[in-house]
Scaffold this motif. Structure first.
Motif, PDB file in Angstrom:
ATOM      1  N   ARG A 142      32.603  50.451  38.969  1.00 51.86           N
ATOM      2  CA  ARG A 142      33.600  51.036  38.071  1.00 51.86           C
ATOM      3  C   ARG A 142      32.872  51.494  36.803  1.00 51.86           C
ATOM      4  NH1 ARG A 142      35.724  50.772  42.219  1.00 51.86           N
ATOM      5  NH2 ARG A 142      37.742  49.896  42.820  1.00 51.86           N
TER       6      ARG A 142
ATOM      7  N   PRO B 219      37.095  35.126  41.234  1.00 52.20           N
ATOM      8  CA  PRO B 219      37.184  35.757  42.562  1.00 52.20           C
ATOM      9  C   PRO B 219      36.604  37.155  42.604  1.00 52.20           C
ATOM     10  CG  PRO B 219      39.318  35.820  41.459  1.00 52.20           C
ATOM     11  CD  PRO B 219      38.366  35.170  40.493  1.00 52.20           C
TER      12      PRO B 219
ATOM     13  N   TYR C 262      36.048  40.324  44.998  1.00 53.33           N
ATOM     14  CA  TYR C 262      36.486  40.868  46.278  1.00 53.33           C
ATOM     15  C   TYR C 262      35.273  41.396  47.062  1.00 53.33           C
ATOM     16  CZ  TYR C 262      41.200  41.230  44.116  1.00 53.33           C
ATOM     17  OH  TYR C 262      42.394  40.987  43.502  1.00 53.33           O
TER      18      TYR C 262
ATOM     19  N   VAL D 164      46.526  47.943  40.867  1.00 55.88           N
ATOM     20  CA  VAL D 164      46.304  48.356  42.266  1.00 55.88           C
ATOM     21  C   VAL D 164      46.769  47.274  43.251  1.00 55.88           C
ATOM     22  CG1 VAL D 164      44.538  48.967  43.965  1.00 55.88           C
ATOM     23  CG2 VAL D 164      44.377  49.850  41.638  1.00 55.88           C
TER      24      VAL D 164
ATOM     25  N   TYR E  16      34.033  54.470  41.238  1.00 55.94           N
ATOM     26  CA  TYR E  16      34.615  55.462  40.320  1.00 55.94           C
ATOM     27  C   TYR E  16      33.589  55.717  39.228  1.00 55.94           C
ATOM     28  CZ  TYR E  16      39.127  53.535  42.048  1.00 55.94           C
ATOM     29  OH  TYR E  16      40.155  53.088  42.812  1.00 55.94           O
TER      30      TYR E  16
HETATM   31  P1  TYD Z   1      40.937  45.900  38.425  1.00 58.62           P
HETATM   32  O1  TYD Z   1      40.655  45.262  37.107  1.00 58.62           O
HETATM   33  O2  TYD Z   1      42.100  45.438  39.211  1.00 58.62           O
HETATM   34  O3  TYD Z   1      40.974  47.472  38.189  1.00 58.62           O
HETATM   35  P2  TYD Z   1      40.998  48.683  39.282  1.00 58.62           P
HETATM   36  O4  TYD Z   1      41.335  48.143  40.621  1.00 58.62           O
HETATM   37  O5  TYD Z   1      42.076  49.545  38.708  1.00 58.62           O
HETATM   38  O6  TYD Z   1      39.629  49.295  39.218  1.00 58.62           O
HETATM   39  O7  TYD Z   1      39.659  45.708  39.342  1.00 58.62           O
HETATM   40  C1  TYD Z   1      38.376  46.158  38.931  1.00 58.62           C
HETATM   41  C2  TYD Z   1      37.418  45.910  40.081  1.00 58.62           C
HETATM   42  O8  TYD Z   1      37.291  44.494  40.271  1.00 58.62           O
HETATM   43  C3  TYD Z   1      37.936  46.461  41.411  1.00 58.62           C
HETATM   44  O9  TYD Z   1      36.840  46.963  42.155  1.00 58.62           O
HETATM   45  C4  TYD Z   1      38.526  45.254  42.115  1.00 58.62           C
HETATM   46  C5  TYD Z   1      37.682  44.101  41.595  1.00 58.62           C
HETATM   47  N1  TYD Z   1      38.381  42.801  41.471  1.00 58.62           N
HETATM   48  C6  TYD Z   1      37.806  41.661  42.030  1.00 58.62           C
HETATM   49  O10 TYD Z   1      36.705  41.712  42.614  1.00 58.62           O
HETATM   50  N2  TYD Z   1      38.472  40.478  41.895  1.00 58.62           N
HETATM   51  C7  TYD Z   1      39.676  40.389  41.280  1.00 58.62           C
HETATM   52  O11 TYD Z   1      40.275  39.259  41.219  1.00 58.62           O
HETATM   53  C8  TYD Z   1      40.255  41.569  40.700  1.00 58.62           C
HETATM   54  C9  TYD Z   1      41.587  41.508  39.992  1.00 58.62           C
HETATM   55  C10 TYD Z   1      39.562  42.754  40.825  1.00 58.62           C
END
Ligand code: TYD
Ligand code: NAD
Length: 352
Positions: free
Chosen positions: A223, A214, A216, A86, A298
């Motif tokens: 998830r 990290p 976000y 993503v 999700y």
């Molecule tokens: P990700 O593994 O990128 O899968 P997707 O976006 O397809 O669900 O991310 C999983 C969740 O983790 C998503 O809510 C975004 C978050 N995330 C972070 O908080 N920090 C990060 O460095 C990354 C890569 C994802």
């Protein structure tokens, strides 16, 4: 007979091929472009396996694909090939349009051309299984029922929009041309061989290197997590018992917030590889800028797969995550090879 697996050097594709060849005598042709996410090391245990044939190439290349279908008398195509991250789709959506939409279109056309010319018996047995994601359903509120196969598509990121478009193409090739397809929409996978741009392997790598983990935004996004080997089993079962033209949701019944995921990961690491200073890896958790358009939740209702095909995940999040952490601890060389070169450029771009 033989199956064609596209995207076979990626995370889920390689797990699928290894799993397939560990229990079937049917040959596999692995087709992969070997983008940054494709890694032949994932398949290196098959180097001397005469049932495995690796071909580097693009699903977009109709001549190549048609030749492979004919040469190996392929009886099923499993399409794992995609741009899958993503955050990268936010920086560079073009690759997602090209592979996920145009690539799937060309793969469908190659398959249709081959299938049209097959003898009646082979034609009847042929299958095209498209691997997709729960992200096509968009973001759920906390009180919403988990997504079912009947829910409306509401993709929010360039990645999920491109996957939604590919799912629609697959459906249309069934409705219009009767190409025998299925689509499997899966939750977030985790497990061995996952590229460390995704949350779980990224946090394992950073934890071991003393770097920030990290999260976000506030880390409260949810998830549904599925151990990759459970996903591989579901795909095998859909291929065997699925109803042509149907879509199947594949979920782990494991809804977790991102913060819970990383905290559980840290607790497992604290136990399996304690830090020399006695501190917890959880102290490395760092809240960073949120992802634009970050989907809140999700969740997958996988009851159709349970009732029609009798599939259920075998791993809980706790057991699957423990296996995953152990795999990464035992496969440091694999990780060291990946994190050189392009990977550093990505980390710089995304996290600096
Ligand atoms: P990700 O593994 O990128 O899968 P997707 O976006 O397809 O669900 O991310 C999983 C969740 O983790 C998503 O809510 C975004 C978050 N995330 C972070 O908080 N920090 C990060 O460095 C990354 C890569 C994802
Ligand atoms: P990945 O990024 O690890 O692997 C993708 C593979 O496809 C790579 O080996 C890459 O080289 C190859 N590829 C890319 N473009 C290609 C092209 N044009 N032609 C041939 N090969 C090409 O992805 P993944 O996590 O293994 O995901 C596999 C599939 O599962 C994708 O379709 C993805 O959308 C879907 N999916 C993934 C998850 C997840 O959590 N990882 C969840 C649900 C669905």
């Amino acid at each position: 007979m033989t199956i064609l697996v596209t995207g076979a050097a990626g995370f889920i594709g390689s797990n699928f091929v290894l799993d397939w060849l560990s229990q079937s005598k049917e040959d596999v042709v692995s087709l992969d472009l070997l983008t940054y996410a494709g890694n032949l090391e994932n398949l290196s245990s098959l180097n001397n396996n005469t049932h495995h044939h690796f071909v580097q190439g693009n699903i977009d290349d109709r001549d190549l694909v048609l030749n492979l279908l004919k040469k190996y008398r392929i009886r099923a195509v499993l399409n794992f090939a995609a741009e899958s991250h993503v955050d990268r789709s936010i920086h560079q959506s073009k690759d997602f349009i090209e592979t996920n939409i145009v690539g799937t279109y060309n793969l469908l056309e190659s398959a249709r051309s081959y299938w049209n010319d097959l003898d009646q018996n082979l034609k009847q047995d042929f299958r095209f299984l498209h691997i997709s994601t729960d992200e096509v359903y968009g973001s759920l509120n906390s009180s919403d029922h988990p997504s079912t196969e009947k829910d409306t598509y509401k993709p929010n990121s360039p990645y999920s929009a491109s996957k939604a478009a590919s799912d629609h193409l697959v459906r249309a090739w069934f409705q219009t041309y009767k190409l025998p397809v299925f689509t499997a929409n899966s939750a977030n996978n985790y497990g061995p061989y996952q590229f460390p741009e995704k949350l779980i392997p990224l946090c394992i790598l950073n934890a071991l290197n003393g770097k920030p983990l990290p999260i976000y935004g506030d880390g409260q996004q949810i998830r549904d997590w599925l151990y990759v080997k459970d996903h591989c089993t579901a795909i095998r079962e859909i291929l065997k018992h699925g109803q042509i033209g149907e879509t199947y949701n594949v979920g782990g019944w494991n809804e977790k917030t991102n913060l819970e995921v990383v905290e559980t990961l840290c607790a497992i690491l604290d136990e399996l590889k304690p830090k020399s200073d006695g501190k917890s890896y959880a102290e490395q958790i760092t809240f960073v800028k949120d992802r634009p358009g970050h989907d809140k939740r999700y969740a997958i209702d996988a009851s159709k797969l349970r009732s029609e095909i009798n599939w259920q995940p075998q791993e809980s999040f706790e057991t699957g995550l423990r296996k995953t952490v152990l795999w990464y601890l035992e496969n440091e060389t694999w990780m060291n090879h990946i994190v050189s070169g392009e990977y550093q450029d990505w980390v710089q771009k995304q996290y600096s």
